[in-house]
Design a protein around this motif. Structure first.
Motif, short mmCIF file in Angstrom:
data_model
loop_
_atom_site.label_atom_id
_atom_site.label_comp_id
_atom_site.label_asym_id
_atom_site.label_seq_id
_atom_site.Cartn_x
_atom_site.Cartn_y
_atom_site.Cartn_z
N MET A 33 0.84 -1.21 0.00
CA MET A 33 0.00 0.00 0.00
C MET A 33 0.87 1.25 0.00
SD MET A 33 -3.18 -1.00 2.52
CE MET A 33 -3.49 0.69 2.84
N PHE A 34 1.93 1.27 0.80
CA PHE A 34 2.84 2.40 0.84
C PHE A 34 3.44 2.66 -0.54
CE2 PHE A 34 7.19 4.02 1.41
CZ PHE A 34 6.92 5.20 2.08
N TYR A 35 3.83 1.61 -1.22
CA TYR A 35 4.41 1.75 -2.55
C TYR A 35 3.41 2.38 -3.52
CZ TYR A 35 6.18 0.62 -7.16
OH TYR A 35 6.59 0.70 -8.46
N PHE A 36 2.18 1.85 -3.56
CA PHE A 36 1.21 2.34 -4.53
C PHE A 36 0.64 3.70 -4.18
CE2 PHE A 36 1.09 -2.08 -5.99
CZ PHE A 36 1.15 -1.87 -7.35
N LEU A 37 0.63 4.07 -2.90
CA LEU A 37 0.07 5.36 -2.52
C LEU A 37 1.10 6.47 -2.43
CD1 LEU A 37 -2.49 4.21 0.19
CD2 LEU A 37 -2.94 4.88 -2.16
N MET A 38 2.38 6.13 -2.23
CA MET A 38 3.39 7.17 -2.02
C MET A 38 4.49 7.15 -3.08
SD MET A 38 2.66 8.74 0.97
CE MET A 38 4.18 9.29 1.66
N LEU A 39 5.16 6.05 -3.26
CA LEU A 39 6.34 6.01 -4.10
C LEU A 39 6.01 6.03 -5.59
CD1 LEU A 39 8.49 3.45 -2.11
CD2 LEU A 39 8.61 5.93 -2.07
N ARG A 40 5.05 5.26 -6.01
CA ARG A 40 4.72 5.18 -7.44
C ARG A 40 4.24 6.51 -8.01
NH1 ARG A 40 0.16 2.18 -10.41
NH2 ARG A 40 1.07 1.84 -12.45
N PRO A 41 3.31 7.22 -7.35
CA PRO A 41 2.90 8.53 -7.89
C PRO A 41 4.05 9.53 -7.93
CG PRO A 41 1.29 7.76 -6.32
CD PRO A 41 2.45 6.82 -6.23
N GLN A 42 4.94 9.48 -6.95
CA GLN A 42 6.07 10.38 -6.93
C GLN A 42 7.01 10.12 -8.11
OE1 GLN A 42 8.46 10.11 -3.41
NE2 GLN A 42 9.68 11.89 -3.93
N LYS A 43 7.24 8.86 -8.42
CA LYS A 43 8.10 8.51 -9.56
C LYS A 43 7.45 8.93 -10.87
CE LYS A 43 10.68 4.77 -7.47
NZ LYS A 43 11.05 3.36 -7.54
N LYS A 44 6.13 8.77 -10.98
CA LYS A 44 5.44 9.19 -12.19
C LYS A 44 5.54 10.70 -12.38
CE LYS A 44 1.53 7.29 -13.42
NZ LYS A 44 0.14 6.78 -13.38
N GLU A 45 5.42 11.46 -11.30
CA GLU A 45 5.53 12.92 -11.37
C GLU A 45 6.95 13.33 -11.77
OE1 GLU A 45 4.55 16.98 -11.16
OE2 GLU A 45 3.37 15.18 -11.44
N GLN A 46 7.96 12.65 -11.23
CA GLN A 46 9.34 12.95 -11.60
C GLN A 46 9.59 12.69 -13.07
OE1 GLN A 46 11.54 10.53 -8.86
NE2 GLN A 46 11.71 12.15 -7.32
N LYS A 47 9.02 11.61 -13.60
CA LYS A 47 9.17 11.31 -15.02
C LYS A 47 8.48 12.37 -15.87
CE LYS A 47 9.67 6.29 -14.81
NZ LYS A 47 9.05 5.00 -15.18
N ARG A 48 7.31 12.84 -15.45
CA ARG A 48 6.57 13.86 -16.19
C ARG A 48 7.36 15.17 -16.23
NH1 ARG A 48 3.85 18.30 -15.64
NH2 ARG A 48 4.09 18.36 -13.39
N VAL A 49 7.90 15.58 -15.09
CA VAL A 49 8.66 16.83 -15.02
C VAL A 49 9.93 16.71 -15.85
CG1 VAL A 49 10.00 18.30 -13.47
CG2 VAL A 49 7.71 17.57 -12.82
N SER A 50 10.60 15.57 -15.77
CA SER A 50 11.81 15.36 -16.55
C SER A 50 11.53 15.42 -18.05
CB SER A 50 12.43 14.02 -16.18
OG SER A 50 13.56 13.76 -16.95
N ALA A 51 10.45 14.79 -18.49
CA ALA A 51 10.07 14.83 -19.90
C ALA A 51 9.73 16.25 -20.34
CB ALA A 51 8.90 13.90 -20.16
N MET A 52 9.04 17.00 -19.47
CA MET A 52 8.67 18.38 -19.78
C MET A 52 9.93 19.24 -19.96
SD MET A 52 6.63 21.14 -17.42
CE MET A 52 7.95 21.13 -16.22
N LEU A 53 10.89 19.09 -19.05
CA LEU A 53 12.11 19.90 -19.12
C LEU A 53 12.98 19.50 -20.30
CD1 LEU A 53 13.04 20.18 -15.34
CD2 LEU A 53 11.90 21.87 -16.79
N ASN A 54 12.98 18.21 -20.64
CA ASN A 54 13.78 17.76 -21.78
C ASN A 54 13.20 18.21 -23.11
OD1 ASN A 54 15.70 16.51 -20.18
ND2 ASN A 54 14.65 14.54 -20.21
N SER A 55 11.89 18.41 -23.16
CA SER A 55 11.26 18.84 -24.42
C SER A 55 11.21 20.36 -24.56
CB SER A 55 9.85 18.27 -24.51
OG SER A 55 9.01 18.89 -23.54
N MET A 56 11.67 21.09 -23.55
CA MET A 56 11.65 22.55 -23.58
C MET A 56 12.63 23.07 -24.64
SD MET A 56 12.03 25.12 -20.34
CE MET A 56 13.53 24.33 -19.80
N GLU A 57 12.20 24.08 -25.38
CA GLU A 57 13.02 24.66 -26.45
C GLU A 57 13.02 26.17 -26.34
OE1 GLU A 57 11.00 23.24 -29.89
OE2 GLU A 57 12.00 21.29 -29.85
N VAL A 58 13.94 26.80 -27.05
CA VAL A 58 14.01 28.26 -27.10
C VAL A 58 12.71 28.77 -27.73
CG1 VAL A 58 15.21 30.22 -28.13
CG2 VAL A 58 16.52 28.31 -27.21
#
Length: 109
Positions: A33-58
């Motif tokens: 339960m701890f994994y699915f309620l805390m760690l997994r959503p946090q990792k998904k958010e980190q992946k989303r932010v990383s993808a957003m920053l990597n796709s950023m352009e001038v």
């Protein structure tokens, strides 16, 4: 009488083993339960932010973590230079991690 004591000892040992089994099952359930309620959503958010920053352009419009709106005018691997306001004189270098949102520039087609 001796068999009565042996039976009681065997019953209490079995009950103790069952108690440990239930405890271990509950611990596993809590960890899952701890994994699915805390760690997994946090990792998904980190992946989303990383993808957003990597796709950023001038030329992309950005919102910083402090709430300022600006346009990216230059980028390096870890830093960006963002232009704030209409007078084109307010250019501030900052880390990419200070960017909260990115809106892609519309292509002039």
């Amino acid at each position: 009488m001796n068999s009565v004591l042996a039976t009681t000892a065997t019953d209490s040992a079995a009950a103790g083993a069952a108690g440990w089994g239930v405890t271990i099952v509950w611990m596993v359930v809590l960890i899952v339960m701890f994994y699915f309620l805390m760690l997994r959503p946090q990792k998904k958010e980190q992946k989303r932010v990383s993808a957003m920053l990597n796709s950023m352009e001038v030329g992309d419009s950005v919102v910083t973590t402090s709430g300022f709106y600006g346009v990216v005018i230059d980028m390096t691997d870890e830093d960006v230079i963002v232009e704030f306001g209409n007078n084109k004189n307010c250019r501030i270098p900052m880390r990419k991690t200070a960017i909260a949102e990115v809106e892609k520039a519309e292509s002039a087609s």
